[in-house]
Scaffold this motif. Sequence first.
Motif, PDB file in Angstrom:
ATOM      1  N   GLU A   1      87.167 139.486  11.984  1.00 52.17           N
ATOM      2  CA  GLU A   1      86.370 140.152  13.020  1.00 52.17           C
ATOM      3  C   GLU A   1      86.652 141.648  13.059  1.00 52.17           C
ATOM      4  N   ARG A   2      87.898 142.030  12.842  1.00 55.85           N
ATOM      5  CA  ARG A   2      88.240 143.459  12.885  1.00 55.85           C
ATOM      6  C   ARG A   2      87.537 144.209  11.746  1.00 55.85           C
TER       7      ARG A   2
ATOM      8  N   LEU B   1      84.871 147.267  12.285  1.00 53.70           N
ATOM      9  CA  LEU B   1      85.075 148.593  11.701  1.00 53.70           C
ATOM     10  C   LEU B   1      83.951 148.948  10.737  1.00 53.70           C
ATOM     11  N   SER B   2      83.416 147.942  10.070  1.00 51.53           N
ATOM     12  CA  SER B   2      82.319 148.182   9.135  1.00 51.53           C
ATOM     13  C   SER B   2      81.028 148.525   9.870  1.00 51.53           C
ATOM     14  N   SER B   3      80.747 147.812  10.956  1.00 51.47           N
ATOM     15  CA  SER B   3      79.474 148.011  11.655  1.00 51.47           C
ATOM     16  C   SER B   3      79.515 149.172  12.644  1.00 51.47           C
ATOM     17  N   ARG B   4      80.609 149.277  13.390  1.00 47.77           N
ATOM     18  CA  ARG B   4      80.692 150.298  14.444  1.00 47.77           C
ATOM     19  C   ARG B   4      81.519 151.501  14.053  1.00 47.77           C
TER      20      ARG B   4
ATOM     21  N   PRO C   1      86.737 153.320   4.077  1.00 50.87           N
ATOM     22  CA  PRO C   1      86.720 152.218   3.104  1.00 50.87           C
ATOM     23  C   PRO C   1      87.653 151.095   3.574  1.00 50.87           C
ATOM     24  N   LEU C   2      87.169 149.869   3.518  1.00 51.72           N
ATOM     25  CA  LEU C   2      87.935 148.726   4.005  1.00 51.72           C
ATOM     26  C   LEU C   2      88.299 147.815   2.845  1.00 51.72           C
ATOM     27  N   CYS C   3      89.465 147.203   2.947  1.00 50.21           N
ATOM     28  CA  CYS C   3      89.931 146.294   1.905  1.00 50.21           C
ATOM     29  C   CYS C   3      90.670 145.138   2.569  1.00 50.21           C
TER      30      CYS C   3
END
Length: 310
Positions: free
Chosen positions: A38-39, A43-46, A58-60
């Motif tokens: 969910e986190r 972070l990706s959407s908002r 960038p998320l991983c």
Amino acid sequence: MKIQKAALIGLGAMGVFFAPRMEKTLGRENFSVIAQGERKERLSSRGVTINGETYRFPLCTPQEGSPVDLIIMAVKDMGLEQAIADIRNFVGEQTQILCVMNGVKSEEQVAEVYGWDHVLYSYMRMSIVMKDGCADFDPYWGKVHFGEKINETLTPRVQAVKEFLERCDIPYQIEPDMLRGLWFKFMCNVGENLTCALLGIPFGAFRLSDHANAIREGAMREVLAIANKKGIALTEEDIKNQKETLMKIPFENKPSTLQDLEAGKKTEIQMFAGTVIQMGEELGIPTPICWMYYHGISVYEEKNEGMFRN
């Protein structure tokens, strides 16, 4: 050793101090925020808004990770165990880890898993207000303190982190005695953070109220007595000098524990007051103010959880 690739876990009030400048310096291909579930979706959407600008770093996921040169851990105490597991794929032969959390035990916990060759001591001295994914702060008020346990001369890995922070324009300080620095920060946090949380007051109250300062300083002396028993050279002069630092914090700023209570979140009360009570019992040192912090703030948590609703 040159730090060319880095990762951050924990994009809260401490993580936002680092993320924009690290991404700008390293580029999106060499910097990532570790997140999943969910986190990660949030972070990706908002994204996260920092000083009025919205960032989508960038998320991983932990499973997608590969070794990096530097990991900054900026999670809450209750998330440390999971974060230690989540960084596993990011730790390589040369990786260095800065665990900039509150408290005096997190480095030991990380080193138990990854070894002291990968872990430097570190802590933050800053004041950041964060609410609903928005953070507002002066990026040059406050700094990250880091180093080996003793820093009479700088080791290659400390030099590498120093050079990296300078490239990123991130304020830092290398303490001659990092254990003393960690315990000084812990002493201040216990006194200031928990007094504000228990009474529902901002930092500015310490400019005006002798009563608030009496509670704050009493709690600091409990920590000082424990530190001295452990051979850490905190002094009454440290308590006195901290009053000057408090005068520089924006009046309306609130410490993390009060922010958590007002947001209905769990706090780090166990890591703060719980640790003091436990150490006091082990060393035969009374800790009545921290006892009151612990139980009083725990009641606020119970209230937030709805325990007292009919």
